[in-house]
Design a protein around this motif. Structure first.
Motif, mmCIF file in Angstrom:
data_model
loop_
_atom_site.group_PDB
_atom_site.id
_atom_site.type_symbol
_atom_site.label_atom_id
_atom_site.label_comp_id
_atom_site.label_asym_id
_atom_site.label_seq_id
_atom_site.Cartn_x
_atom_site.Cartn_y
_atom_site.Cartn_z
ATOM 1 N N ARG A 106 0.828 -1.205 0.000
ATOM 2 C CA ARG A 106 0.000 0.000 0.000
ATOM 3 C C ARG A 106 0.865 1.260 0.000
ATOM 4 O O ARG A 106 0.561 2.235 -0.690
ATOM 5 N N LEU A 109 1.884 1.807 -3.484
ATOM 6 C CA LEU A 109 0.782 2.332 -4.288
ATOM 7 C C LEU A 109 0.597 3.825 -4.035
ATOM 8 O O LEU A 109 0.441 4.615 -4.963
ATOM 9 N N ARG A 121 6.593 5.833 -12.141
ATOM 10 C CA ARG A 121 5.758 4.632 -12.151
ATOM 11 C C ARG A 121 5.908 3.875 -13.468
ATOM 12 O O ARG A 121 6.012 2.651 -13.491
ATOM 13 N N GLU A 171 -4.185 -0.536 -12.569
ATOM 14 C CA GLU A 171 -4.355 0.885 -12.251
ATOM 15 C C GLU A 171 -5.731 1.150 -11.653
ATOM 16 O O GLU A 171 -5.862 1.891 -10.673
ATOM 17 N N ALA A 174 -5.763 -0.248 -8.139
ATOM 18 C CA ALA A 174 -4.963 0.589 -7.243
ATOM 19 C C ALA A 174 -5.722 1.841 -6.830
ATOM 20 O O ALA A 174 -5.747 2.209 -5.647
ATOM 21 N N GLY A 246 -0.609 -3.992 -7.436
ATOM 22 C CA GLY A 246 -0.300 -3.868 -6.019
ATOM 23 C C GLY A 246 -0.188 -5.165 -5.323
ATOM 24 O O GLY A 246 -1.039 -5.684 -4.709
#
Length: 246
Positions: A106, A109, A121, A171, A174, A246
């Motif tokens: 997390r 992320l 990223r 994505e 996330a 993630g």
């Protein structure tokens, strides 16, 4: 036996990983890292040009740890099972590894899905794909040879398409886990199933060959990543083929 000496670069990585996790990436300064390690600024910049480069190294380190776990699992299977079986096992290991490190994932992320880190990223994604691509492509080849995967498309093309699909889904997942999505938990689950079915069709495996996960499994994972639950004993059921979620 005398333990191997940890290099200065490793010390910086380990301490930064701890500080980023505890304090947050944005609120941790380079000076915080220098003070925690009692090292000079020049020593830090000898190994890393910036805090962004340090985050990149940590993210790639995470990807390597998950990849090593997958490789070990596949190696333990040896000649047992089909290519589809091994692909499924790799996904199980990746899922359970991420689940066991939910709080750290997390943090990644939150750090990487900020507007200021878009380029970083993308750079990390490319490195992660380069790391995992050969393993997944080889498992697809194996599945095509033993006919557990019926697709006649080139394995490298299939892998590239699946990774792109997984990145797009990752994505969306996330942003939901970070509370930045208007979609509901049920909406994301339905979307996952659609992506999952598409990937199964692309691979030409039997329906459910990669195994669907239950609504309850997704709710547990969502709660865990949002910080609302404890880590349970990892199950043997995989999440969908999501390389970067993630």
């Amino acid at each position: 036996m005398i333990p191997a000496k940890i290099s200065t670069k490793e010390r910086i990585l380990n301490e930064s990983r701890r500080l980023f996790f505890e304090k947050g990436y944005e609120t941790t300064s380079i000076q915080d890292i220098l003070s925690a390690l009692d090292i000079a600024k020049g020593t830090f910049y000898h190994h890393f040009q910036s805090k962004e480069e340090l985050l990149e190294e940590i993210a790639v380190q995470f990807a390597k740890e998950a990849h090593t776990a997958m490789q070990a699992e596949i190696g333990d299977l040896g000649s047992e099972g089909t290519g589809l079986d091994k692909l499924r096992r790799a996904l199980i290991v990746a899922r359970n590894w991420k689940k066991g490190k939910a709080e750290e994932v997390r943090f990644l992320l939150e750090s990487l899905f900020s507007a200021s880190n878009l380029q970083l990223r993308d750079k990390i994604r490319r490195k992660s794909v380069d790391l995992s691509f050969p393993l997944f492509a080889s498992l697809i080849v194996e599945g095509q040879q033993d006919e557990s995967l019926k697709s006649a498309l080139r394995a490298d093309h299939l892998t590239s398409i699946i990774f792109d699909l997984s990145d797009a889904l990752g994505e969306k997942v996330a942003f939901y886990l970070l509370g930045r999505s208007k979609e509901s938990e049920a909406d994301i689950y339905d979307l996952m199933l659609s992506y999952h079915k598409t990937i199964e069709d692309l691979l030409g495996c039997p329906e459910g060959g990669l195994d669907y996960f239950s609504r309850e499994d997704w709710s547990e994972l969502a709660q865990l990543f949002k910080g609302g639950g404890a880590v349970s004993v990892p199950s043997l059921e995989p999440l969908p083929l999501v390389a970067n979620a993630g």
